[in-house]
Scaffold this motif. Sequence first.
Motif, PDB file in Angstrom:
ATOM      1  N   ILE A   1     -50.677  -2.212  71.383  1.00 32.72           N
ATOM      2  CA  ILE A   1     -51.878  -1.796  70.649  1.00 32.72           C
ATOM      3  C   ILE A   1     -51.674  -2.027  69.149  1.00 32.72           C
ATOM      4  N   ILE A   2     -50.514  -1.606  68.629  1.00 30.25           N
ATOM      5  CA  ILE A   2     -50.229  -1.794  67.204  1.00 30.25           C
ATOM      6  C   ILE A   2     -50.210  -3.278  66.856  1.00 30.25           C
ATOM      7  N   GLU A   3     -49.570  -4.063  67.692  1.00 30.93           N
ATOM      8  CA  GLU A   3     -49.512  -5.514  67.460  1.00 30.93           C
ATOM      9  C   GLU A   3     -50.914  -6.107  67.385  1.00 30.93           C
ATOM     10  N   ASN A   4     -51.781  -5.713  68.311  1.00 33.02           N
ATOM     11  CA  ASN A   4     -53.138  -6.258  68.338  1.00 33.02           C
ATOM     12  C   ASN A   4     -53.964  -5.793  67.148  1.00 33.02           C
ATOM     13  N   ILE A   5     -53.850  -4.507  66.809  1.00 31.13           N
ATOM     14  CA  ILE A   5     -54.632  -3.970  65.699  1.00 31.13           C
ATOM     15  C   ILE A   5     -54.253  -4.637  64.382  1.00 31.13           C
ATOM     16  N   THR A   6     -52.963  -4.786  64.150  1.00 26.77           N
ATOM     17  CA  THR A   6     -52.502  -5.265  62.835  1.00 26.77           C
ATOM     18  C   THR A   6     -52.794  -6.749  62.602  1.00 26.77           C
ATOM     19  N   LYS A   7     -53.315  -7.420  63.614  1.00 25.40           N
ATOM     20  CA  LYS A   7     -53.751  -8.812  63.445  1.00 25.40           C
ATOM     21  C   LYS A   7     -55.236  -8.903  63.128  1.00 25.40           C
ATOM     22  N   LYS A   8     -55.939  -7.812  63.277  1.00 31.71           N
ATOM     23  CA  LYS A   8     -57.387  -7.858  63.128  1.00 31.71           C
ATOM     24  C   LYS A   8     -57.808  -7.906  61.660  1.00 31.71           C
ATOM     25  N   MET A   9     -58.834  -8.689  61.409  1.00 24.87           N
ATOM     26  CA  MET A   9     -59.346  -8.858  60.050  1.00 24.87           C
ATOM     27  C   MET A   9     -59.778  -7.523  59.454  1.00 24.87           C
ATOM     28  N   GLU A  10     -60.407  -6.675  60.279  1.00 24.01           N
ATOM     29  CA  GLU A  10     -60.890  -5.390  59.777  1.00 24.01           C
ATOM     30  C   GLU A  10     -59.728  -4.500  59.345  1.00 24.01           C
ATOM     31  N   PHE A  11     -58.649  -4.497  60.113  1.00 23.20           N
ATOM     32  CA  PHE A  11     -57.467  -3.723  59.736  1.00 23.20           C
ATOM     33  C   PHE A  11     -56.922  -4.215  58.396  1.00 23.20           C
TER      34      PHE A  11
ATOM     35  N   ILE B   1     -62.128  -0.343  78.160  1.00 24.56           N
ATOM     36  CA  ILE B   1     -61.128  -0.999  77.309  1.00 24.56           C
ATOM     37  C   ILE B   1     -60.642  -0.046  76.220  1.00 24.56           C
ATOM     38  N   THR B   2     -59.529  -0.401  75.592  1.00 26.43           N
ATOM     39  CA  THR B   2     -59.051   0.330  74.420  1.00 26.43           C
ATOM     40  C   THR B   2     -59.965  -0.018  73.248  1.00 26.43           C
ATOM     41  N   ALA B   3     -60.492   0.996  72.573  1.00 23.21           N
ATOM     42  CA  ALA B   3     -61.673   0.816  71.720  1.00 23.21           C
ATOM     43  C   ALA B   3     -61.374   0.669  70.229  1.00 23.21           C
ATOM     44  N   TYR B   4     -60.154   0.222  69.861  1.00 23.87           N
ATOM     45  CA  TYR B   4     -59.831   0.137  68.432  1.00 23.87           C
ATOM     46  C   TYR B   4     -60.707  -0.868  67.696  1.00 23.87           C
ATOM     47  N   GLY B   5     -61.090  -1.942  68.367  1.00 22.54           N
ATOM     48  CA  GLY B   5     -61.908  -2.963  67.711  1.00 22.54           C
ATOM     49  C   GLY B   5     -63.239  -2.405  67.255  1.00 22.54           C
ATOM     50  N   SER B   6     -63.881  -1.619  68.107  1.00 17.66           N
ATOM     51  CA  SER B   6     -65.175  -1.016  67.764  1.00 17.66           C
ATOM     52  C   SER B   6     -65.045  -0.012  66.629  1.00 17.66           C
ATOM     53  N   ALA B   7     -63.968   0.788  66.657  1.00 20.22           N
ATOM     54  CA  ALA B   7     -63.771   1.793  65.606  1.00 20.22           C
ATOM     55  C   ALA B   7     -63.536   1.145  64.250  1.00 20.22           C
ATOM     56  N   LEU B   8     -62.676   0.142  64.214  1.00 21.70           N
ATOM     57  CA  LEU B   8     -62.382  -0.532  62.947  1.00 21.70           C
ATOM     58  C   LEU B   8     -63.612  -1.248  62.394  1.00 21.70           C
ATOM     59  N   LYS B   9     -64.344  -1.907  63.272  1.00 17.88           N
ATOM     60  CA  LYS B   9     -65.547  -2.627  62.837  1.00 17.88           C
ATOM     61  C   LYS B   9     -66.576  -1.661  62.270  1.00 17.88           C
ATOM     62  N   GLN B  10     -66.745  -0.504  62.910  1.00 18.83           N
ATOM     63  CA  GLN B  10     -67.712   0.469  62.420  1.00 18.83           C
ATOM     64  C   GLN B  10     -67.312   1.000  61.050  1.00 18.83           C
ATOM     65  N   ILE B  11     -66.028   1.236  60.842  1.00 15.59           N
ATOM     66  CA  ILE B  11     -65.555   1.709  59.540  1.00 15.59           C
ATOM     67  C   ILE B  11     -65.904   0.698  58.452  1.00 15.59           C
ATOM     68  N   VAL B  12     -65.602  -0.557  58.704  1.00 16.58           N
ATOM     69  CA  VAL B  12     -65.888  -1.602  57.709  1.00 16.58           C
ATOM     70  C   VAL B  12     -67.389  -1.686  57.441  1.00 16.58           C
ATOM     71  N   ASN B  13     -68.193  -1.603  58.491  1.00 15.54           N
ATOM     72  CA  ASN B  13     -69.649  -1.645  58.314  1.00 15.54           C
ATOM     73  C   ASN B  13     -70.136  -0.461  57.490  1.00 15.54           C
ATOM     74  N   PHE B  14     -69.576   0.726  57.748  1.00 14.58           N
ATOM     75  CA  PHE B  14     -69.981   1.909  56.999  1.00 14.58           C
ATOM     76  C   PHE B  14     -69.598   1.788  55.526  1.00 14.58           C
ATOM     77  N   ILE B  15     -68.410   1.246  55.259  1.00 19.03           N
ATOM     78  CA  ILE B  15     -68.006   1.051  53.862  1.00 19.03           C
ATOM     79  C   ILE B  15     -68.964   0.095  53.163  1.00 19.03           C
ATOM     80  N   ASP B  16     -69.276  -1.003  53.836  1.00 18.48           N
ATOM     81  CA  ASP B  16     -70.170  -2.013  53.251  1.00 18.48           C
ATOM     82  C   ASP B  16     -71.549  -1.439  52.932  1.00 18.48           C
ATOM     83  N   SER B  17     -72.000  -0.479  53.738  1.00 16.73           N
ATOM     84  CA  SER B  17     -73.325   0.099  53.510  1.00 16.73           C
ATOM     85  C   SER B  17     -73.276   1.410  52.719  1.00 16.73           C
TER      86      SER B  17
END
Length: 229
Positions: free
Chosen positions: A203-213, A144-160
């Motif tokens: 891809i842009i449409e999907n990313i820009t709807k995500k909470m992490e974005f 799959i296109t992996a933007y969800g995993s990348a964005l989630k990891q960024i947010v997790n890293f910021i939180d920690s």
Amino acid sequence: MKIVDHEILDEFSPAKVQFIRIDPEDISKTLLEILSVLMNLSWLNNFDQEFQRKAFTSRANKTINDIKEKFDKCVNDDISKDAGEYVVSELARETMISKLKYLDVPLAELLGKKRSGNPGFDFHTQNVITDTVIFGEAKYISAITAYGSALKQIVNFIDSGKDIEDLPELRDFCTTSALKRASDGKKGFLAAFSAKDTSTDKIIENITKKMEFLSLLKYEELILVAVNL
């Protein structure tokens, strides 16, 4: 490699948001080019002390040998997960340098950070115009296109607090003012990810709807880099 799309998403101002899509083209050639870049240790000249240069040379050579071993296992364009994340990381990092003229900072692992256990961001750079440190995270998923995993990891890293923890290692590569701004919360992030056949618009449409974005728009800069793999 070839840059096939580059869009500035002005609707998310004041955050500077842009989307870049990369086609590695010939995978075998790309792997060789990446190894060539990684084996260029001229960045060691950033260190004033001989003991620093010796220490970082040893660390970098171990990492390069490990990456080469992973790349050697890729046959007929079949990219493993470990190799894929190096490809995504390095092509995104090189694009920041060649396309956007951002600072050339070695991959975090070359500086000696062990990747297992996800101790911190995969790579870094700096916007030299705005004095903004950019923290980059790369994800590769074969199916799959992996933007969800990348964005989630960024947010997790910021939180920690992983971004703040990375700052001392960037002292010899980024400006002091940029590092201070990052410690004060004025920083940017880059999500690099493997992409399948999905169109750039989708891809842009999907990313820009995500909470992490949406949560990352409070920072100065957000870069999205899709790598066709």
